[in-house]
Design an enzyme around this catalytic site. Structure first.
Site, PDB file in Angstrom:
ATOM      1  CE1 TYR A  49       0.443  -3.843 -11.324  1.00 37.41           C
ATOM      2  CE2 TYR A  49       1.902  -5.069  -9.872  1.00 37.41           C
ATOM      3  CZ  TYR A  49       1.630  -4.525 -11.100  1.00 37.41           C
ATOM      4  OH  TYR A  49       2.532  -4.674 -12.119  1.00 37.41           O
ATOM      5  CG  ASP A  50       1.320  -7.739  -5.174  1.00 40.29           C
ATOM      6  OD1 ASP A  50       1.849  -7.245  -6.177  1.00 40.29           O
ATOM      7  OD2 ASP A  50       1.751  -7.587  -4.022  1.00 40.29           O
ATOM      8  CB  SER A  95      -1.638  -7.177   8.164  1.00 48.91           C
ATOM      9  OG  SER A  95      -2.391  -8.341   8.200  1.00 48.91           O
ATOM     10  CG  LEU A  96      -1.370  -4.360  13.190  1.00 49.41           C
ATOM     11  CD1 LEU A  96      -1.203  -2.876  13.482  1.00 49.41           C
ATOM     12  CD2 LEU A  96      -1.083  -5.186  14.435  1.00 49.41           C
ATOM     13  CD  GLU A 129       3.274   1.251  18.741  1.00 48.34           C
ATOM     14  OE1 GLU A 129       3.414   0.526  19.740  1.00 48.34           O
ATOM     15  OE2 GLU A 129       4.016   1.213  17.748  1.00 48.34           O
ATOM     16  CE  LYS A 131      -2.638   0.190  10.997  1.00 52.13           C
ATOM     17  NZ  LYS A 131      -2.462   0.628   9.608  1.00 52.13           N
ATOM     18  CG  ASP A 133      -1.591   6.235   6.010  1.00 55.77           C
ATOM     19  OD1 ASP A 133      -1.358   5.081   5.607  1.00 55.77           O
ATOM     20  OD2 ASP A 133      -2.453   6.968   5.494  1.00 55.77           O
ATOM     21  CE1 TYR A 241       5.576  -1.427  12.864  1.00 53.54           C
ATOM     22  CE2 TYR A 241       5.664   0.916  12.381  1.00 53.54           C
ATOM     23  CZ  TYR A 241       5.412  -0.384  11.982  1.00 53.54           C
ATOM     24  OH  TYR A 241       5.011  -0.634  10.706  1.00 53.54           O
ATOM     25  CE  LYS A 305       2.698  -2.603  17.876  1.00 50.40           C
ATOM     26  NZ  LYS A 305       3.947  -1.977  17.442  1.00 50.40           N
ATOM     27  CE  LYS A 329      -7.073   1.841   9.809  1.00 48.59           C
ATOM     28  NZ  LYS A 329      -7.290   0.809   8.832  1.00 48.59           N
ATOM     29  CB  CYS A 423     -11.576  14.360 -24.620  1.00 53.02           C
ATOM     30  SG  CYS A 423     -10.167  15.064 -23.761  1.00 53.02           S
ATOM     31  CB  CYS A 426      -8.434  17.038 -27.453  1.00 54.21           C
ATOM     32  SG  CYS A 426      -8.989  15.333 -27.398  1.00 54.21           S
ATOM     33  CB  CYS A 447      -9.457  11.329 -24.211  1.00 49.78           C
ATOM     34  SG  CYS A 447      -8.931  12.155 -25.701  1.00 49.78           S
ATOM     35  CB  CYS A 453      -5.798  14.496 -26.074  1.00 54.57           C
ATOM     36  SG  CYS A 453      -6.488  15.047 -24.515  1.00 54.57           S
TER      37      CYS A 453
HETATM   38  S1  IVH Z   1       2.852  -3.297  14.476  1.00 54.95           S
HETATM   39  C1  IVH Z   1       2.811  -7.739  14.225  1.00 54.95           C
HETATM   40  N1  IVH Z   1       2.830  -0.715  14.878  1.00 54.95           N
HETATM   41  O1  IVH Z   1       0.230  -1.133  10.019  1.00 54.95           O
HETATM   42  C2  IVH Z   1       2.409  -6.336  14.148  1.00 54.95           C
HETATM   43  N2  IVH Z   1       2.259  -1.525  12.727  1.00 54.95           N
HETATM   44  O2  IVH Z   1      -1.990  -2.876   9.504  1.00 54.95           O
HETATM   45  C3  IVH Z   1       3.250  -5.568  13.242  1.00 54.95           C
HETATM   46  N3  IVH Z   1       1.795   0.256  11.116  1.00 54.95           N
HETATM   47  O3  IVH Z   1       2.002  -3.442   8.100  1.00 54.95           O
HETATM   48  C4  IVH Z   1       2.799  -4.203  13.019  1.00 54.95           C
HETATM   49  N4  IVH Z   1       2.147   1.940  12.474  1.00 54.95           N
HETATM   50  O4  IVH Z   1       2.884  -1.058   8.165  1.00 54.95           O
HETATM   51  C5  IVH Z   1       2.623  -1.713  13.991  1.00 54.95           C
HETATM   52  N5  IVH Z   1       2.874   1.554  15.334  1.00 54.95           N
HETATM   53  C6  IVH Z   1       2.689   0.554  14.489  1.00 54.95           C
HETATM   54  C7  IVH Z   1       2.328   0.810  13.160  1.00 54.95           C
HETATM   55  C8  IVH Z   1       2.110  -0.269  12.316  1.00 54.95           C
HETATM   56  C9  IVH Z   1       1.824   1.584  11.243  1.00 54.95           C
HETATM   57  C10 IVH Z   1       1.438  -0.446   9.888  1.00 54.95           C
HETATM   58  C11 IVH Z   1       2.440  -1.482   9.441  1.00 54.95           C
HETATM   59  C12 IVH Z   1       1.647  -2.756   9.270  1.00 54.95           C
HETATM   60  C13 IVH Z   1       0.257  -2.259   9.194  1.00 54.95           C
HETATM   61  C14 IVH Z   1      -0.701  -3.287   9.687  1.00 54.95           C
END
Ligand code: IVH
Length: 704
Positions: A49-50, A95-96, A129, A131, A133, A241, A305, A329, A423, A426, A447, A453
């Site tokens: 969106y951004d 992000s990761l 740990e 991840k 959602d 975290y 990590k 993942k 549709c 309607c 539609c 509708c």
């Molecule tokens: S660490 C520098 N730990 O995953 C690293 N992220 O894909 C900072 N997320 O934006 C993130 N669980 O929203 C970390 N146990 C976890 C996580 C986690 C979910 C999300 C977080 C991040 C996204 C990156």
């Protein structure tokens, strides 16, 4: 909805292409805004969106003269950007990178050892740990007190959601103890548990509201509320975290830091383990994966990590992901089952979506009986047919999807699915927009029977009576819903025959719970007061796709009367004809809007309702634009809160005096009216040397 036309580089766009794309983007972004802000059900990611908004801005920056009067950067854009204040992150929120299999994990560890030049004997501790959602958030504490909380945003700048984060019980307001660093920023994930999600959705369904698609969307919708009272009523949770700015570091390992957060009162994830090698990491991964279905929250992988923080520092970052962490993942979960039927559902904005009705099957611990088939083109591409054995997938816990048929199991005599062009709710025509830039059809069929509708009726009726449309006192969203359910008001014309019908009815309005003689009489009077209505409001009220307030005003001014508008549109049906060319060439109308107008006015069902409606209501021409006032022709920005006049009134006043109200401050703006709390816009105005006045001066000025 259609994909953005991102294929052409901005610098290669011709002016003609830019016009078309800006038009397309305005419509697209408006639709996504409705999904996001009104329905809490975004169908694209925040990032995508951004990207659309950025593209729109970039095109405008290259062709400033092509900026539309309904540009997303001004109109809804103002709403979006003004929704929450921006907060720059002192330390970027990253992000990761992803690992998809065991080999990727091995490479991750090898890379780290190589980078740090660790010899084989040197132990390397890595944490593992879940991840989570959900949505990441950062919470800043100064002298132990929470000061600011923000979303991740684009990683550098987030949105200020302090009030909302304060409502989350898992997030402490103050940090305990004498040894709290002066500045602390705790980061983690806001999420909604499965049981809470199910209960919230059950409540929504009972209240006749559309349920959230998944816990993540529910958490996102809840967190981004302007009214923190709403957030407070939603069961949000938090896991800590990570961290941002810290004036001093209490610990020198990842584990130590997270344990400190726990000591300060934050929930941390109990499944976190410390590992010495790849084998141990993979073991933890399998262990967490095996527990996935029984956890009360969604997870989509395992994050590894480097434990030692001095090593994290040395490893640093590549682009926007750390070298010292990776997300492993989970593969999407799959199963096969029988496709019983393909049902076409009609969304509240008229979009037709195919839903697979399945023989119930368990996928990753969840029983699935519905799955998305995405859209018409996907069904054709996969050639999915009723009766097929299909592969169903749940990826990252989004809505399950049908991947495709198992052809060997196809029953004899099966026939390809024919997508409806009317549709199912309607019977009106259902059409696909054409993206003017790529020439490709939108993936979504919609539609066109907006006024009648049933799938869209309640939304359209609410729009019809909304503040900038008919604005009937005492007839708001709540009453519309009730009247639709009891059959009193099924289409806009019914509003104006309500009193007559009520007089003959055995269940009189005045006898209904919550109403009385007086309130019923008041409502009828308020309705009567709107039998005469400005043409622009009337056009806007119809809820024609792509026709917002600005376009409605433009159409009202261009055509003068509703009859003139209607006949101009109907005579433009032939795209080869002159009338069509003339319509498309009208300033700021363009191809997409022209087609939307033609689709709307050509639909017989809509014509019926319009005929009935015009029997009851008389739209009156709007006044010509004034040119004799001090602010005529000026571009005005309102920012901060206005205390004497509402924003809408200020805007209406400005427009009636011939000014144009724009949402963002640029060098093209002439005047900025700044109330208390004005922030970045005021700053920019001052920088650009644009005249700034306060509300009182504005009142005096607009009175002249
Ligand atoms: S660490 C520098 N730990 O995953 C690293 N992220 O894909 C900072 N997320 O934006 C993130 N669980 O929203 C970390 N146990 C976890 C996580 C986690 C979910 C999300 C977080 C991040 C996204 C990156």
């Amino acid at each position: 909805m259609s994909e953005p036309a991102k294929s052409i580089a901005i610098e290669d766009l011709t002016e003609a292409q830019a016009v078309l794309e800006l038009e397309h983007l305005a419509g697209l972004i408006a639709d996504y805004d409705i999904e996001y802000y009104q329905n809490d059900a975004p169908s694209i990611s925040d990032g995508d969106y951004d990207a659309l908004r950025r593209r729109n801005q970039d095109i405008e920056a290259r062709f400033p003269e092509l900026k539309r009067s309904d540009s997303p950067s001004d109109q809804v854009g103002a709403e979006v950007t003004e929704k929450f204040e921006k907060v720059p992150h002192a330390v970027a929120m990253l992000s990761l990178g992803n690992a998809f299999d065991d080999d990727d994990v091995g490479e991750f560890i090898d890379r780290i050892r190589r980078f740090l030049k660790l010899d084989e004997q040197e132990p390397l501790t890595i944490t593992a740990e879940p991840k989570i959602d959900g949505l990441s958030a950062t919470i800043r504490y100064e002298q132990g007190h929470m000061t600011v909380g923000a979303t991740r945003g684009d990683g550098r700048v987030g949105e200020n959601i302090t009030a909302n984060l304060r409502t989350i019980m898992d997030i402490p307001d103050t940090l305990p103890g004498p040894d709290i660093p002066d500045i602390v920023e705790v980061r983690g994930e806001v999420y909604m548990g499965h049981a809470d999600f199910a209960a919230l959705n059950a409540r929504y369904v009972a209240e006749g509201k559309p349920p959230f698609a998944n816990p993540r969307n529910a958490a996102a919708g809840s967190l981004r509320q302007l009214d923190s009272g709403i957030t407070a009523s939603r069961p949000l949770r938090f896991f800590a975290y990570a961290w941002g700015e810290m004036s001093t570091m209490p610990e020198d390992t990842q584990t130590g830091m997270v344990d400190t957060f726990a000591a300060w009162g934050f929930p941390i994830n109990s499944l976190t383990k410390r590992c010495k090698n790849v084998t141990e990491l993979i073991d933890v991964y399998r262990e967490i994966e095996s527990q996935r279905a029984s956890l009360d929250y969604d997870i989509d992988g395992v994050v590894y990590k480097v434990d030692r923080l001095d090593w994290q520092d040395r490893l640093g970052f590549v682009s926007r992901a750390p070298r010292w962490a990776i997300a492993h993942k989970f593969p999407a979960e799959k199963a096969t089952t029988i496709l019983r039927d393909i049902e076409i559902q009609v969304g509240r904005t008229g979009s037709l979506t195919p839903v697979a009705k399945l023989e119930p099957v368990t996928v990753g611990g969840v029983v699935v009986s519905n799955a998305t088939l995405h859209n018409e083109d996907e069904i054709a591409r996969k050639d999915v047919r009723t009766g097929d054995t299909v592969i169903v997938q749940r990826a990252g816990d989004v809505i399950p999807q049908v991947l495709g048929p198992v052809l060997e199991k196809r029953p004899d005599g099966s026939i390809p699915f024919v997508y409806p062009t009317v549709c199912p709710a309607c019977g009106s025509n259902a059409v696909r927009d054409v993206n003017p830039v790529t020439g490709k059809e939108d993936v979504v069929r919609r539609c066109t029977g907006g006024l009648i509708c049933p799938a869209q009726a309640v939304e359209k009726l609410k729009h019809f009576v909304s503040r900038n449309a008919f604005d009937i006192e005492g007839l708001g969203a709540k009453q519309i819903e009730a009247f639709y359910v009891d059959g009193r008001i099924m289409n806009p014309a019914d509003i104006f025959t309500l009193e007559k019908r009520d007089a003959r009815s055995s269940t009189r309005l005045k006898d209904i719970d919550g109403w009385g003689d007086l309130s019923a009489q008041n409502l009828f009077a308020a309705i009567d007061a709107r039998r005469e209505i400005a043409l622009n409001r009337f056009i806007y009220a119809l809820g024609i796709r792509h026709v917002g307030q600005t376009t409605a005003m433009l159409l009202a001014r261009t055509y003068g009367t509703f009859e003139a508008l209607q006949s101009a549109i109907l005579s433009a049906k032939d795209e080869e004809g002159d009338a069509f060319q003339e319509l498309v060439a009208t300033d700021k109308i363009g191809l997409v809007m022209s087609r939307a107008l033609i689709d709307f006015f050509s639909e017989a069902h809509n014509q019926d309702v319009l005929r009935q409606l015009l029997g009851e209501v008389g739209p009156v021409p709007v006044e010509a634009v004034r040119s004799d006032t001090v602010i005529a022709g000026k571009r005005i920005v309102f920012t901060g809160s206005l205390e004497i006049m509402s924003r809408d009134e200020a805007k209406a006043r400005a427009e009636s005096l011939g000014a144009k109200v724009v949402g963002s401050v640029s060098k093209n703006a002439d005047l900025v009216v700044a109330g208390p709390g004005a922030g970045s816009k005021l700053k920019k105005a001052v920088e650009l040397g644009i005249e700034v006045i306060d509300e009182e001066t504005w009142i005096v000025l607009s009175d002249k």
